[in-house]
Design a protein around this motif. Sequence first.
Motif, mmCIF file in Angstrom:
data_model
loop_
_atom_site.group_PDB
_atom_site.id
_atom_site.type_symbol
_atom_site.label_atom_id
_atom_site.label_comp_id
_atom_site.label_asym_id
_atom_site.label_seq_id
_atom_site.Cartn_x
_atom_site.Cartn_y
_atom_site.Cartn_z
ATOM 1 N N UNK A 86 -8.774 0.089 -1.266
ATOM 2 C CA UNK A 86 -7.818 -1.025 -1.368
ATOM 3 C C UNK A 86 -7.859 -1.884 -0.107
ATOM 4 N N UNK A 87 -7.898 -1.245 1.027
ATOM 5 C CA UNK A 87 -7.946 -1.985 2.292
ATOM 6 C C UNK A 87 -9.224 -2.810 2.390
ATOM 7 N N UNK A 88 -10.349 -2.193 2.109
ATOM 8 C CA UNK A 88 -11.628 -2.906 2.172
ATOM 9 C C UNK A 88 -11.654 -4.098 1.227
ATOM 10 N N UNK A 89 -11.263 -3.871 -0.017
ATOM 11 C CA UNK A 89 -11.334 -4.950 -1.006
ATOM 12 C C UNK A 89 -10.278 -6.017 -0.781
ATOM 13 N N UNK A 90 -9.132 -5.629 -0.266
ATOM 14 C CA UNK A 90 -8.102 -6.624 0.037
ATOM 15 C C UNK A 90 -8.560 -7.551 1.162
#
Length: 128
Positions: A86-90
């Motif tokens: 989630x962090x990477x894609x956000x």
Amino acid sequence: MFNSEVFKSKTKELQAIMKIALRGKLDEKIEIKIIDEFSEIYLTMTDKYSDGVQSGKNLPALQRFAESPEGERVYLALLDLLERMELDFSQKFAMDLKHDLEKEIEIGKIKLSFLDGIRRRLHFARVN
């Protein structure tokens, strides 16, 4: 306690639902490929983490949760994977928005939507 089989079943269900409700803003093959790849990641990692907990394998993702109850280790490792994704894609999504990259924005929406579904299914498999 986390039920890996329920989670895998719910992940396959999410995959089927998302394939039926394609967004239509990208080529259908691209959307399906993203959904299939993400589903495969979670199905594979669920098996890998479950096997690691049962066999006592020294997997780095499970080491962080070695002090946690055995029934929670797979859940915690999958939750950690989810949060990192989630962090990477956000972050990537924010950059794509900043640069107005339409195709990448649509890809990001699909990925984040899938991850949101995974978060819900992780919780469901933990309480049921």
